[in-house]
Design a protein around this motif. Structure first.
Motif, PDB file in Angstrom:
ATOM      1  N   SER A 107      45.776  41.287  44.272  1.00 31.06           N
ATOM      2  CA  SER A 107      44.307  41.341  43.221  1.00 31.06           C
ATOM      3  C   SER A 107      43.268  39.840  43.021  1.00 31.06           C
ATOM      4  O   SER A 107      44.195  39.361  43.327  1.00 31.06           O
ATOM      5  CB  SER A 107      44.828  42.554  41.985  1.00 31.06           C
ATOM      6  OG  SER A 107      45.668  41.487  41.527  1.00 31.06           O
ATOM      7  N   THR A 153      32.014  47.062  40.502  1.00 30.46           N
ATOM      8  CA  THR A 153      32.958  46.447  42.112  1.00 30.46           C
ATOM      9  C   THR A 153      32.022  45.089  42.764  1.00 30.46           C
ATOM     10  O   THR A 153      32.429  44.455  43.219  1.00 30.46           O
ATOM     11  CB  THR A 153      33.413  47.466  42.632  1.00 30.46           C
ATOM     12  OG1 THR A 153      34.029  48.435  42.091  1.00 30.46           O
ATOM     13  CG2 THR A 153      34.606  46.889  44.172  1.00 30.46           C
ATOM     14  N   TYR A 161      33.699  41.420  43.620  1.00 32.51           N
ATOM     15  CA  TYR A 161      34.352  41.437  44.906  1.00 32.51           C
ATOM     16  C   TYR A 161      33.102  40.738  46.118  1.00 32.51           C
ATOM     17  O   TYR A 161      33.700  40.570  46.682  1.00 32.51           O
ATOM     18  CB  TYR A 161      34.987  43.022  45.471  1.00 32.51           C
ATOM     19  CG  TYR A 161      35.874  43.052  44.350  1.00 32.51           C
ATOM     20  CD1 TYR A 161      36.582  42.122  44.185  1.00 32.51           C
ATOM     21  CD2 TYR A 161      36.145  44.499  44.832  1.00 32.51           C
ATOM     22  CE1 TYR A 161      37.692  43.395  42.416  1.00 32.51           C
ATOM     23  CE2 TYR A 161      37.854  45.168  44.049  1.00 32.51           C
ATOM     24  CZ  TYR A 161      37.963  44.105  43.446  1.00 32.51           C
ATOM     25  OH  TYR A 161      39.177  44.706  42.063  1.00 32.51           O
ATOM     26  N   TYR A 197      35.756  51.540  45.387  1.00 34.61           N
ATOM     27  CA  TYR A 197      37.176  50.685  46.405  1.00 34.61           C
ATOM     28  C   TYR A 197      38.185  50.049  45.885  1.00 34.61           C
ATOM     29  O   TYR A 197      36.889  49.203  44.393  1.00 34.61           O
ATOM     30  CB  TYR A 197      35.792  49.470  47.259  1.00 34.61           C
ATOM     31  CG  TYR A 197      35.287  50.983  48.253  1.00 34.61           C
ATOM     32  CD1 TYR A 197      35.638  51.851  48.415  1.00 34.61           C
ATOM     33  CD2 TYR A 197      34.305  50.366  48.814  1.00 34.61           C
ATOM     34  CE1 TYR A 197      34.944  52.611  49.567  1.00 34.61           C
ATOM     35  CE2 TYR A 197      33.138  50.761  49.552  1.00 34.61           C
ATOM     36  CZ  TYR A 197      34.156  51.806  50.295  1.00 34.61           C
ATOM     37  OH  TYR A 197      33.254  53.037  50.979  1.00 34.61           O
ATOM     38  N   ASP A 198      39.172  49.605  46.291  1.00 35.87           N
ATOM     39  CA  ASP A 198      39.653  48.664  45.218  1.00 35.87           C
ATOM     40  C   ASP A 198      39.674  47.280  45.843  1.00 35.87           C
ATOM     41  O   ASP A 198      38.821  47.319  47.107  1.00 35.87           O
ATOM     42  CB  ASP A 198      41.579  48.825  45.298  1.00 35.87           C
ATOM     43  CG  ASP A 198      41.677  49.305  47.129  1.00 35.87           C
ATOM     44  OD1 ASP A 198      41.321  48.763  48.396  1.00 35.87           O
ATOM     45  OD2 ASP A 198      43.003  49.673  47.091  1.00 35.87           O
TER      46      ASP A 198
END
Length: 293
Positions: free
Chosen positions: A36, A53, A57, A91-92
């Motif tokens: 992560s 997100t 990211y 999304y991760d």
């Protein structure tokens, strides 16, 4: 008062960039180990309770181009996101990188930054980020599309380097990241005695820039550092009576070419008058920009 560009070299200036290089290592390691990534910054710095997100990211875009070489600067609020991925909030971390990040910035195969937008690079912003191309219409009219894509004298600056579709989510516009972007602008302006012609800065959301510029100027002046003849934002704006003097103009936004026009600005960064409404204004400005490139 000491002149800013004489106090800080370009190398010294880069040390003020709050984007920590340690985060690059964290990003690479998280992707490599399917781990992560906690994001590029502490939400408290931008007064954000929830960090979307894309902001968390997306690889930051601070400055594209070379401020040392450049004479024309397009200054926006923050880098946007690809509209095709507007649902990326679901999304991760690894999914986000795999599906959204450009391989030019992050090489998924080697799992490392190939050419990081996180750093300041000597790149033409129009060639590299097509999204920004619409803001360069005035320059394209002067140079033509091909030369616009090859010149090394244009630089793109984002006030906040983090990605989002809506810049209004960043409630605190005066923060360490915006201060660094403005410090780069002021450093370039401070070099006026060592360059042949004054650079030009086209600002989107000029009122936001105005507040940060005044804040940074005040902080510099408290440390007996400044720019000769400049006390606040109004001293930097291009004036109606002489379009060859001053540094800062506003730039209209939107998708229609009729709205993407250069503006003269008030002392508070509000729109005062379109350059085209000044007698021979657009022609004079185009001549100035042409000489700079």
């Amino acid at each position: 008062m000491k002149e800013l560009s004489k106090v800080l070299s370009w190398k010294d200036l880069l040390s003020y960039n709050p984007l920590s290089s340690d985060k690059i290592n964290e990003y690479e390691e998280a992707y490599r180990n399917n781990g992560s990534f906690n994001g590029w910054f502490d939400g408290k710095k931008l007064q954000m309770d929830v960090i979307p997100t894309d902001v968390k990211y997306g690889i930051p875009v601070n400055i594209i181009g070379d401020p040392c070489l450049s004479n024309v600067f397009c200054c926006l609020i923050n880098p946007s996101i690809n509209p095709a991925y507007s649902n990326s909030i679901n999304y991760d971390f690894k999914d986000y990188v795999d599906k959204i990040e450009d391989d030019d910035a992050f090489d998924k195969e080697s799992r490392s930054f190939n050419e990081s937008l996180f750093s300041i690079k000597s790149k033409n912003p129009v060639k590299y980020l097509d999204y920004y191309g619409r803001y360069y219409k005035l320059i394209e009219d002067i140079l033509g599309e091909e030369k616009l894509k090859t010149t090394d004298k244009i630089c793109n600056i984002d006030l906040i380097p983090f990605r989002s579709k809506d810049p209004s989510i960043f409630k605190n516009k005066i923060n360490p990241y915006s201060k660094f972007s403005v410090l780069v602008m002021l450093w370039k302006i401070s070099q006026k005695d060592s360059i042949s012609q004054k650079p030009v800065f086209f600002l989107r959301s000029a009122q936001c820039y105005c507040k940060v510029i005044n804040q940074v100027l005040n902080e510099l002046q408290e440390n007996n550092i400044g720019i000769e003849g400049v006390s606040d934002f109004s001293d930097l704006t291009v004036k109606e009576e002489n379009l060859d003097d001053g540094y800062i103009l506003g730039l209209g936004g939107g998708n229609a070419s009729s709205t993407r026009k250069p503006y003269l600005l008030t002392e508070n960064g509000k729109r005062y008058k379109k350059v085209e409404d000044v007698n021979d204004g657009l022609s004079l400005l185009k001549n100035r920009v042409s000489r700079l490139l």
